[in-house]
Design a protein around this motif. Structure first.
Motif, PDB file in Angstrom:
ATOM      1  N   PHE A 114       3.348  -2.066   1.431  1.00  0.00           N
ATOM      2  CA  PHE A 114       3.770  -1.445   0.184  1.00  0.00           C
ATOM      3  C   PHE A 114       2.601  -0.793  -0.550  1.00  0.00           C
ATOM      4  CE2 PHE A 114       5.346  -1.755  -4.323  1.00  0.00           C
ATOM      5  CZ  PHE A 114       6.361  -0.829  -4.170  1.00  0.00           C
ATOM      6  N   TRP A 115       1.487  -1.497  -0.683  1.00  0.00           N
ATOM      7  CA  TRP A 115       0.405  -0.857  -1.449  1.00  0.00           C
ATOM      8  C   TRP A 115      -0.299   0.214  -0.640  1.00  0.00           C
ATOM      9  CZ3 TRP A 115      -1.201  -6.241  -0.741  1.00  0.00           C
ATOM     10  CH2 TRP A 115      -2.305  -6.394   0.108  1.00  0.00           C
ATOM     11  N   GLN A 116      -0.202   0.123   0.691  1.00  0.00           N
ATOM     12  CA  GLN A 116      -0.769   1.219   1.479  1.00  0.00           C
ATOM     13  C   GLN A 116       0.020   2.508   1.258  1.00  0.00           C
ATOM     14  OE1 GLN A 116      -1.055  -0.456   5.404  1.00  0.00           O
ATOM     15  NE2 GLN A 116      -3.153  -1.191   5.037  1.00  0.00           N
ATOM     16  N   LYS A 170      -0.473   7.820  -4.291  1.00  0.00           N
ATOM     17  CA  LYS A 170      -1.327   8.053  -5.462  1.00  0.00           C
ATOM     18  C   LYS A 170      -2.401   9.094  -5.167  1.00  0.00           C
ATOM     19  CE  LYS A 170      -1.478   6.049  -9.137  1.00  0.00           C
ATOM     20  NZ  LYS A 170      -2.380   4.946  -9.432  1.00  0.00           N
ATOM     21  N   LYS A 188       8.015   0.993  -8.242  1.00  0.00           N
ATOM     22  CA  LYS A 188       6.897   0.308  -8.888  1.00  0.00           C
ATOM     23  C   LYS A 188       7.019   0.382 -10.410  1.00  0.00           C
ATOM     24  CE  LYS A 188       1.989   0.260  -9.652  1.00  0.00           C
ATOM     25  NZ  LYS A 188       0.702   0.930  -9.491  1.00  0.00           N
ATOM     26  N   GLY A 241       4.742  -7.113  -7.667  1.00  0.00           N
ATOM     27  CA  GLY A 241       4.712  -6.465  -6.368  1.00  0.00           C
ATOM     28  C   GLY A 241       5.387  -7.265  -5.268  1.00  0.00           C
ATOM     29  N   LEU A 264       1.728   3.131  -1.484  1.00  0.00           N
ATOM     30  CA  LEU A 264       1.399   3.540  -2.852  1.00  0.00           C
ATOM     31  C   LEU A 264       0.015   4.187  -2.923  1.00  0.00           C
ATOM     32  CD1 LEU A 264       2.794   0.568  -4.940  1.00  0.00           C
ATOM     33  CD2 LEU A 264       3.546   2.941  -5.067  1.00  0.00           C
ATOM     34  N   HIS A 265      -0.908   3.693  -2.122  1.00  0.00           N
ATOM     35  CA  HIS A 265      -2.253   4.256  -2.075  1.00  0.00           C
ATOM     36  C   HIS A 265      -2.204   5.724  -1.643  1.00  0.00           C
ATOM     37  CE1 HIS A 265      -6.389   4.295   0.140  1.00  0.00           C
ATOM     38  NE2 HIS A 265      -6.546   4.690  -1.099  1.00  0.00           N
ATOM     39  N   VAL A 318       6.975   4.690  -5.365  1.00  0.00           N
ATOM     40  CA  VAL A 318       6.393   4.939  -6.688  1.00  0.00           C
ATOM     41  C   VAL A 318       7.425   4.650  -7.778  1.00  0.00           C
ATOM     42  CG1 VAL A 318       5.467   6.706  -8.239  1.00  0.00           C
ATOM     43  CG2 VAL A 318       4.725   6.643  -5.855  1.00  0.00           C
TER      44      VAL A 318
END
Lengths: 90, 191
Positions: free
Chosen positions: B169-171, B177, B148, B155, B173-174, B145
């Motif tokens: 990475f976005w998993q 979040k 980012k 990204g 962040l998911h 986080v």
């Protein structure tokens, strides 16, 4: 038609994942359509998206908030001394 | 400035800039210990490479560039720390929010937040909760986080530096979040 609907259906978990993914990379055309369809039917994920955006904005501002000059500068004399003492030939 | 006497120069910079740098590092890392270490490392690096500083920029600009690199490097290290990478595959947050079909559990469905306040970040009570919620994230989720928002980078670039795939990475962040949103909702925003 049923097949098409199935192809475009997203779970809420997947929809929230795409909402986060979109802040980092471009979604594919299929993903965009899937997400738009899902949101049109799902109030919860629509609310999630707004809240996620709000949190992004808050975090971004929070992390960048302190600009070098307007920050209430903290004093750390002990640190100063340690650093100066650790500079070679001093 | 006389760069033929690096020790004198750097000592002078410590006097002038170390408080500002410490404040900055503390804000970015939320840890006194880490902030002190990073500022110390920055001055040591500045001392060692002072010949590269040719007075082309302000000393403060140069020092902050080094410091910012150190801060980002710190989060990259924290992200990769094997002691905490287990949490990378920790998917238990999903079970608390979604049912077996990956739809929102009934009581977890996000509803509109009632927040009229526009300048939340001026509210010390809110900042406290925001920081506490950040602190509850697993170490490398928080590092993700921070990276980012810290690095104004695409990204893909962050992922390259971390040596992970964008999907990974976005998993992370998911999940981060989802947890952060829940924590803020419970402690601040009431639907």
């Amino acid at each position: 038609m049923k097949k098409l609907m199935y192809y475009l259906m997203l779970s809420c978990k997947k929809a929230t994942e795409l909402i986060e993914k979109r802040t980092l990379v471009k979604l594919s055309f299929k993903e965009k359509v899937q997400l738009r369809m899902h949101k049109s039917m799902c109030d919860a994920c629509t609310a999630y998206e707004m809240q996620s955006g709000k949190i992004d904005e808050l975090l971004h501002k929070h992390i960048h908030n302190v600009s070098v000059d307007n920050a209430a500068t903290l004093n750390n004399e002990a640190l100063k001394e340690t650093i100066i003492n650790n500079i070679p030939n001093n | 400035m006389d760069i033929s006497k690096p020790a004198t120069t750097v000592t002078c910079w410590v006097d002038l800039y170390s408080d500002k740098m410490y404040t900055w590092a503390l804000h970015k890392t939320s840890s006194i210990e880490i902030a002190e270490d990073l500022v110390q490392e920055t001055f040591l690096a500045a001392f060692q490479s002072i010949r590269k500083f040719e007075g082309k920029s302000e000393p403060q600009t140069w020092l902050f560039a080094i410091l910012n690199n150190k801060i980002a490097e710190h989060f990259r290290k924290q992200f990769r720390n094997p002691a905490i990478t287990e949490s990378q595959s920790d998917t238990s947050i999903f079970d608390t929010l979604f049912d077996a079909n990956d739809q929102w559990l009934k009581e977890q469905r996000p509803k509109q937040w009632q927040d009229e306040q526009t300048n939340l970040l001026d509210d010390a009570a809110f900042i406290k909760i925001l920081q506490a919620c950040m602190g509850k994230l697993p170490g490398n989720w928080m590092a993700a986080v921070r990276l980012k928002y810290l690095e104004e980078k695409k990204g893909e670039l962050i992922c390259q530096e971390l040596g992970i795939t964008p999907t990974n990475f976005w998993q992370i962040l998911h999940r981060a979040k989802l947890q952060l949103r829940k924590c803020l909702e419970v402690n601040w925003f009431t639907p």
